[in-house]
Design an enzyme around this catalytic site. Sequence first.
Site, PDB file in Angstrom:
ATOM      1  N   GLU A 135       0.792  -1.238   0.000  1.00 23.41           N
ATOM      2  CA  GLU A 135       0.000   0.000   0.000  1.00 23.41           C
ATOM      3  C   GLU A 135       0.825   1.289   0.000  1.00 23.41           C
ATOM      4  OE1 GLU A 135      -3.094  -0.497   2.984  1.00 23.41           O
ATOM      5  OE2 GLU A 135      -4.000  -2.104   1.800  1.00 23.41           O
TER       6      GLU A 135
ATOM      7  N   GLU B 177      -5.128  -8.858  -0.992  1.00 21.01           N
ATOM      8  CA  GLU B 177      -5.598  -8.663   0.388  1.00 21.01           C
ATOM      9  C   GLU B 177      -7.077  -8.322   0.419  1.00 21.01           C
ATOM     10  OE1 GLU B 177      -2.965  -6.290   3.045  1.00 21.01           O
ATOM     11  OE2 GLU B 177      -4.838  -5.755   4.070  1.00 21.01           O
TER      12      GLU B 177
END
Length: 559
Positions: A258, A363
Amino acid sequence: MALSRRTSVLCGLFIYCITVTTAAKPCASRPYPGQSVVCVCNATYCDDVTRISMQRGTYVVYTSSAAGQRLSQRIGKLKTNSTFLKRNHTTTLRLNPARTYQKIEGFGGAVTDSAAINWKNLSKPLQRHLINSYYGEKGIGYSLARVPIAGCDFSVRPYAYNELPINDTKLSNFSLSIEDFKYKIPMLKAIMNATKTPLKVVAAAWRVPDWMKEKNNYNKCGQLKKEFKQTYADYLRKFIEQYNAHGVPVWAVSTSNEPIMGFLNLQTGGDCIGWYPKDMGEWIADNLGPTIRNMTQKVLILGVDDQRFALPIWFYAVVKYKPEALKYIDGLAIHFYGDVITPPSILEDVSRSNPDKFLIYTEACNGPTASDKEKVILGSWDRAETYMKNIITDINHNVVGWIDWNLCLNEMGGPNWIKNYVDSPIIVFASRGEFVKQPMFYAMAHVAKFVPRGSKRIEVMEDASKQSQVKQFAVLTPSDTIVVVLCNGANSTASVGIRLGDQQLVLELQPRSFTTVEFHNEVNDSCRARTMIQNVPGRISDVDYDANSISITYKLWNC
Ligand SMILES: *[C@@H]1O[C@H](CO)[C@@H](O)[C@H](O)[C@H]1NC(C)=O
Ligand SMILES: *[C@@H]1O[C@H](CO)[C@@H](O)[C@H](O)[C@H]1NC(C)=O
Ligand SMILES: *[C@@H]1O[C@H](CO)[C@@H](O)[C@H](O)[C@H]1NC(C)=O
Ligand SMILES: *[C@@H]1O[C@H](CO)[C@@H](O)[C@H](O)[C@H]1NC(C)=O
Ligand SMILES: *[C@@H]1O[C@H](CO)[C@@H](O)[C@H](O)[C@H]1NC(C)=O
Ligand SMILES: *[C@@H]1O[C@H](CO)[C@@H](O)[C@H](O)[C@H]1NC(C)=O
Ligand SMILES: *[C@@H]1O[C@H](CO)[C@@H](O)[C@H](O)[C@H]1NC(C)=O
Ligand SMILES: *[C@@H]1O[C@H](CO)[C@@H](O)[C@H](O)[C@H]1NC(C)=O
Ligand SMILES: *[C@@H]1O[C@H](CO)[C@@H](O)[C@H](O)[C@H]1NC(C)=O
């Protein structure tokens, strides 16, 4: 007959009967008021799942529902055109296996510190049940796993490797942590021992040594200091080399978890690293790419590893500033949390212009936001449906794999050192000597078990009424069967007609249910069909079944 281990044959002169008792151990269900059920596993009992291999001309249906069914099995006979029920279906699907799309890599979950700690906290028999439930022969068919490089929020403490001495560009003190040796590596090795399909491990870094970051503050994200760009690439390479040396090969490494979220500084406690696209492009082209490509072991590089809305902006920005970065990127990794912000079509936009880069979800979890008051909701069907709908959409938009977040968590949804608790398909109750499988586990099962690595998505032409809340995708598997995965999100039964050439079947999908149906691909396959007919003892005249047994009656050819 490959139908099951236990077949009893009752044979008259003219009729040949086979009774099959399915090998599957059913769910030991425990209901939760206002929710669906969970399936309880203890040291001596854990439900499993068998993928029945069926005769040509028949189909097998597996159903799980909010009402409490879990992968219940039913066999039916495919109908030919003349017997097709000419009635209103909520949805009619025409399958076209001649038109194929992406090849599936697989499904899996993450071996975080927390997942591995929870697993290790169980008795040995329960540890085996948990691994086998996901990765074993009678498990749900997982073949992928994700592992954090050092700590993340799903750890019991913040840490990175080589935090001391500072400014150590040689990484002279790099060594794996107690979490790797005691928890994650043993769990990954147990998984590798259980799975038949070779395990593919995706690795990503959250926290890096503080001295590598601009903001020298342990609780903040910050970017990489320019002077440590090569050091960070070496840091990732060292992790991969050491995991390999300990018997866990890494299949792919991401360019950092991220990178955009790394600027938002949400509840991350410093388990994050922010990247501007230009810096990342340069780092990939000048440092990471050459370093990883220079390894003796082949390791893929996954870009983005962030929310779907980030995919086009991020990817195109990285490549715009540093086009050379593109040649090092094998695939693009996506997280599911921000999916409502952007339409799924952006997945196709990216894969259309970059057909050599695969798309993979790395994810997903339920319960991560502040508005999720309850982090773990035992028995939640809504959360299972969220998974299922997301997976169906993603696969219909060229995604090749889907990796869930923590493989298991405790009853709080942790441990998590910054209390960022969430839900998981398996919740461990170590003190009670049990773990429970949430409905989410069965959402994963309906896909992972029946869509093995190497399957290809096929074209589905859908004719649906406006009210239809049925979502689906279909694949052609490596064993030349067709698998259709369906989700009925409505509170009412949905009738679905499925057609493949002149073979047809009708499914009554229960309210709030998942259905997987599998049958042989008969299209353009008359030679094989003839061979098959020679091998069966007769013509199937009847198929009967209840929850635990199937009886098939043949009329012998010679009578
Ligand atoms: C384990 O689960 C099985 C099936 O639900 C049950 O029959 C058995 O009593 C359980 N054992 C213990 C020790 O709770
Ligand atoms: C099957 O039925 C449809 C109408 O329902 C018809 O259009 C089609 O030609 C039929 N196919 C065969 C092979 O009979
Ligand atoms: C069948 O479909 C038509 C048009 O969609 C509709 O008008 C009719 O009421 C339906 N019949 C039944 C029995 O559902
Ligand atoms: C190496 O790292 C360990 C912690 O993992 C630390 O205790 C030790 O002081 C470090 N060695 C040096 C020379 O900095
Ligand atoms: C580490 O490097 C930074 C520059 O990146 C420097 O400011 C700092 O003094 C160095 N610290 C030590 C202990 O060498
Ligand atoms: C590997 O799997 C076998 C069963 O297939 C089991 O007996 C053995 O204990 C497992 N070994 C490890 C290290 O998990
Ligand atoms: C590639 O590896 C060789 C041998 O390990 C090393 O000498 C060389 O510097 C490496 N090149 C890069 C770009 O990392
Ligand atoms: C391990 O299980 C014990 C109870 O058996 C519990 O007290 C402890 O908190 C558990 N550890 C973790 C990390 O959940
Ligand atoms: C199904 O029924 C529940 C409870 O009556 C309701 O909350 C939910 O919105 C309904 N779902 C759909 C898709 O109609």
